[in-house]
Design a protein around this motif. Structure first.
Motif, PDB file in Angstrom:
ATOM      1  N   UNK A  55       0.846  -1.203   0.000  1.00  0.00           N
ATOM      2  CA  UNK A  55       0.000   0.000   0.000  1.00  0.00           C
ATOM      3  C   UNK A  55       0.877   1.248   0.000  1.00  0.00           C
ATOM      4  N   UNK A  56       1.895   1.259   0.838  1.00  0.00           N
ATOM      5  CA  UNK A  56       2.805   2.402   0.872  1.00  0.00           C
ATOM      6  C   UNK A  56       3.465   2.657  -0.459  1.00  0.00           C
ATOM      7  N   UNK A  57       3.861   1.590  -1.135  1.00  0.00           N
ATOM      8  CA  UNK A  57       4.491   1.728  -2.460  1.00  0.00           C
ATOM      9  C   UNK A  57       3.474   2.236  -3.483  1.00  0.00           C
ATOM     10  N   UNK A  58       2.253   1.672  -3.449  1.00  0.00           N
ATOM     11  CA  UNK A  58       1.213   2.118  -4.379  1.00  0.00           C
ATOM     12  C   UNK A  58       0.875   3.589  -4.187  1.00  0.00           C
ATOM     13  N   UNK A  59       1.046   4.099  -2.964  1.00  0.00           N
ATOM     14  CA  UNK A  59       0.728   5.498  -2.676  1.00  0.00           C
ATOM     15  C   UNK A  59       1.797   6.459  -3.196  1.00  0.00           C
ATOM     16  N   UNK A  60       2.866   5.921  -3.750  1.00  0.00           N
ATOM     17  CA  UNK A  60       3.892   6.765  -4.352  1.00  0.00           C
ATOM     18  C   UNK A  60       3.282   7.579  -5.484  1.00  0.00           C
TER      19      UNK A  60
END
Length: 126
Positions: A55-60
């Motif tokens: 999720x953190x990566x997708x929020x990039x």
């Protein structure tokens, strides 16, 4: 974005530590039933720790960005870890059966989080 990556990494660390603790320190102290419950808690914590990192990566901003569905998914996943795995850890150590009634709330949080990830990705594709 960094919050969910850090929260995921912390939860992955805890899952590894609790897995080792269960395999070594609790193996002789818990019945097979409660040791299996402990292992389920560790597995789901690790799966969702990885989910938090994703999720953190997708929020990039280079991928999807900080959209509300992903933010909600991250908070629900984190809550699910605390409620689902946490209740199973306490159940394993205490034997208090009523805690099993709390566990599904964490499961619903996990399911909702994954649906929100799907919604965010589908919306981003359009």
């Amino acid at each position: 974005m960094p919050f969910f990556i850090i929260a995921g990494a912390i939860n992955a660390f805890i899952a590894v530590a609790f897995g080792a603790f269960g395999a070594h320190a609790l193996k002789e102290k818990l019945s097979e039933k409660y040791l299996a419950i402990w292992e389920t808690a560790v597995q789901y914590q690790m799966y969702h720790a990885i989910g938090l990192i994703v999720i953190g990566i997708l929020m990039s901003t280079n991928i999807i960005g900080n959209v509300s569905q992903l933010s909600w998914a991250g908070y629900l996943m984190l809550s699910g870890i605390v409620i689902f795995s946490g209740s199973l850890y306490v159940l394993s150590l205490s034997g208090i059966g009523i805690l099993g009634a709390i566990t599904p709330i964490g499961g619903v949080a996990f399911l909702t989080a994954w649906v929100l990830v799907i919604v965010a990705v589908v919306k981003h594709m359009n």
